[in-house]
Design an enzyme around this catalytic site. Sequence first.
Site, PDB file in Angstrom:
ATOM      1  N   LYS A 181      -4.208  -9.259  -6.893  1.00  0.00           N
ATOM      2  CA  LYS A 181      -5.844  -9.369  -5.709  1.00  0.00           C
ATOM      3  C   LYS A 181      -6.940  -8.609  -6.622  1.00  0.00           C
ATOM      4  CE  LYS A 181      -6.618  -8.111  -1.596  1.00  0.00           C
ATOM      5  NZ  LYS A 181      -7.096  -7.426  -0.097  1.00  0.00           N
TER       6      LYS A 181
ATOM      7  N   LYS B 200       0.869  -1.102  -0.257  1.00  0.00           N
ATOM      8  CA  LYS B 200      -0.121   0.345   0.319  1.00  0.00           C
ATOM      9  C   LYS B 200       0.372   1.390  -0.051  1.00  0.00           C
ATOM     10  CE  LYS B 200      -4.575  -1.146   1.135  1.00  0.00           C
ATOM     11  NZ  LYS B 200      -5.534  -1.232   2.283  1.00  0.00           N
TER      12      LYS B 200
ATOM     13  N   LYS C 280     -10.658  -3.251  -2.709  1.00  0.00           N
ATOM     14  CA  LYS C 280     -11.863  -2.936  -2.723  1.00  0.00           C
ATOM     15  C   LYS C 280     -11.349  -1.041  -3.117  1.00  0.00           C
ATOM     16  CE  LYS C 280     -13.183  -3.619   1.747  1.00  0.00           C
ATOM     17  NZ  LYS C 280     -11.710  -2.754   2.865  1.00  0.00           N
TER      18      LYS C 280
HETATM   19  N1  AQP Z   1      -9.580 -10.618  -3.490  1.00  0.00           N
HETATM   20  C1  AQP Z   1      -9.873 -11.142  -2.296  1.00  0.00           C
HETATM   21  N2  AQP Z   1      -9.991 -12.482  -2.183  1.00  0.00           N
HETATM   22  C2  AQP Z   1     -10.697 -12.916  -0.914  1.00  0.00           C
HETATM   23  N3  AQP Z   1     -10.714 -12.257   0.289  1.00  0.00           N
HETATM   24  C3  AQP Z   1     -10.332 -11.124   0.239  1.00  0.00           C
HETATM   25  N4  AQP Z   1     -10.388 -10.057   1.449  1.00  0.00           N
HETATM   26  C4  AQP Z   1     -10.370  -8.406   1.190  1.00  0.00           C
HETATM   27  N5  AQP Z   1      -9.805  -8.985  -0.916  1.00  0.00           N
HETATM   28  C5  AQP Z   1     -10.376 -10.546  -1.111  1.00  0.00           C
HETATM   29  C6  AQP Z   1     -10.569 -10.112   2.776  1.00  0.00           C
HETATM   30  O1  AQP Z   1     -12.281  -8.839   2.599  1.00  0.00           O
HETATM   31  C7  AQP Z   1     -11.328  -8.766   4.016  1.00  0.00           C
HETATM   32  C8  AQP Z   1     -11.476  -7.136   3.724  1.00  0.00           C
HETATM   33  O2  AQP Z   1     -10.954  -6.789   4.674  1.00  0.00           O
HETATM   34  P1  AQP Z   1     -10.195  -5.295   4.611  1.00  0.00           P
HETATM   35  O3  AQP Z   1     -11.425  -4.587   4.949  1.00  0.00           O
HETATM   36  O4  AQP Z   1      -9.836  -4.839   6.406  1.00  0.00           O
HETATM   37  O5  AQP Z   1      -8.939  -4.730   3.970  1.00  0.00           O
HETATM   38  P2  AQP Z   1      -8.587  -6.069   2.972  1.00  0.00           P
HETATM   39  O6  AQP Z   1      -7.818  -7.205   3.158  1.00  0.00           O
HETATM   40  O7  AQP Z   1      -6.765  -4.813   2.260  1.00  0.00           O
HETATM   41  O8  AQP Z   1      -9.387  -5.823   1.883  1.00  0.00           O
HETATM   42  P3  AQP Z   1      -8.799  -4.769   0.281  1.00  0.00           P
HETATM   43  O9  AQP Z   1     -10.594  -5.177  -0.472  1.00  0.00           O
HETATM   44  O10 AQP Z   1      -7.866  -4.828  -0.399  1.00  0.00           O
HETATM   45  O11 AQP Z   1      -9.609  -3.275   0.689  1.00  0.00           O
HETATM   46  P4  AQP Z   1      -8.425  -2.625   0.509  1.00  0.00           P
HETATM   47  O12 AQP Z   1      -8.482  -1.660  -1.281  1.00  0.00           O
HETATM   48  O13 AQP Z   1      -9.286  -1.367   1.373  1.00  0.00           O
HETATM   49  O14 AQP Z   1      -7.141  -2.884   1.446  1.00  0.00           O
HETATM   50  C9  AQP Z   1     -10.332  -9.798   4.710  1.00  0.00           C
HETATM   51  O15 AQP Z   1     -10.762 -10.337   5.203  1.00  0.00           O
HETATM   52  C10 AQP Z   1     -10.056  -9.872   2.849  1.00  0.00           C
HETATM   53  O16 AQP Z   1      -8.995 -11.202   3.305  1.00  0.00           O
END
Ligand code: AQP
Length: 329
Positions: free
Chosen positions: A197, A115, A200
């Site tokens: 990956k 990030k 969001k």
């Molecule tokens: N691509 C993915 N496949 C499977 N699981 C996923 N998760 C996220 N992306 C995938 C799981 O969803 C939860 C979200 O956790 P988070 O909001 O704490 O942030 P993250 O892991 O960093 O997810 P994102 O979507 O990538 O958010 P941003 O972009 O804001 O950082 C977790 O259980 C994660 O493993």
Amino acid sequence: MSIKKHIFSGIQPSGNLNIGNYIGAISQWVEMQKEYDCIFSVVDYHAITVKQKPEELKKRIINTTKIYLAAGIDPEKSIIFQQSAVPAHTELAWILNCYGARIADLNKMTQFKDKAGKNQESVSVGLYDYPVLMAADILLYNTEIVPVGDDQKQHVELARDIATRFNKEFGDAFIIPQAVVKKEGARIMSLQDPTKKMSKSDPNQNNCIILLEDIEDAKKKIMRSVTDSGSDVVYDLINKPALSNLLTIYAILGDRQIKRLEKDYSGKGYGDFKKDLAEVIEKFLKDFQEKYNNISDQEVLEILEAGRIKAQAIASKKLEEVRKLIGVR
Ligand code: AQP
């Protein structure tokens, strides 16, 4: 006292939740609440580790809660609450920053490296310290199991290390938690780049199927998604990473085994496969969005308040125990 195992997990309201979040995290939670005592949080203080627009963040906290509910998280069975409404999270994070967390651990976190990229010196301290707040989230609730997607495993490992160090120095305050990751769908990849990956906060929204997006747009994204060379529909992570990702999505949202899909599409090309997958997505999103649209903001606020009271009761007890152990009470 309940003898069911304790589960804690959360999602940051940092963007539009996508099918990766649903498949990797939320769908697991829905299954787990049948068997365990579950707490699911909308972790808004994690979201502000990168800049958020206040009005948008406020809306996303409500919308993320609605997504939990539409997916099938039942507030009668599970506690649903907003992280910032329970101040014990940030207070315990501070204590763990001082006792348990080490700079050397945080320097290893791949999510921070991804990030922060080349801007490691200028991103917020919060982004660097994010895993310690996450450790506090988990440890406050005597959590045994943390259901997450693959990308969060390293952070749960760190929570284990922090808890172990704290316990060694002060006595057994914390249960040592364990990450549980789904066998299939633990890492849903981007539709345009299967080495990345699905995320969001990805600025290119063509990479994701967003849970609340226009269904026709979602279908177009599937039709336009990248595929690999060749034309056979087979699961092969090394040679066909893009197709394998689409097969995983199809299997989970369409409730069919990958082996069965390979058989069904034997002799057919990618085109037929994608057309059917687009229909699976259509059915899934239609059903999901119908449920989502039936939930009012008022209902959400009431559920979050009821959840806050329950979460607060557990968290403040644990925090008081920790305060005594470190000598500030
Ligand atoms: N691509 C993915 N496949 C499977 N699981 C996923 N998760 C996220 N992306 C995938 C799981 O969803 C939860 C979200 O956790 P988070 O909001 O704490 O942030 P993250 O892991 O960093 O997810 P994102 O979507 O990538 O958010 P941003 O972009 O804001 O950082 C977790 O259980 C994660 O493993």
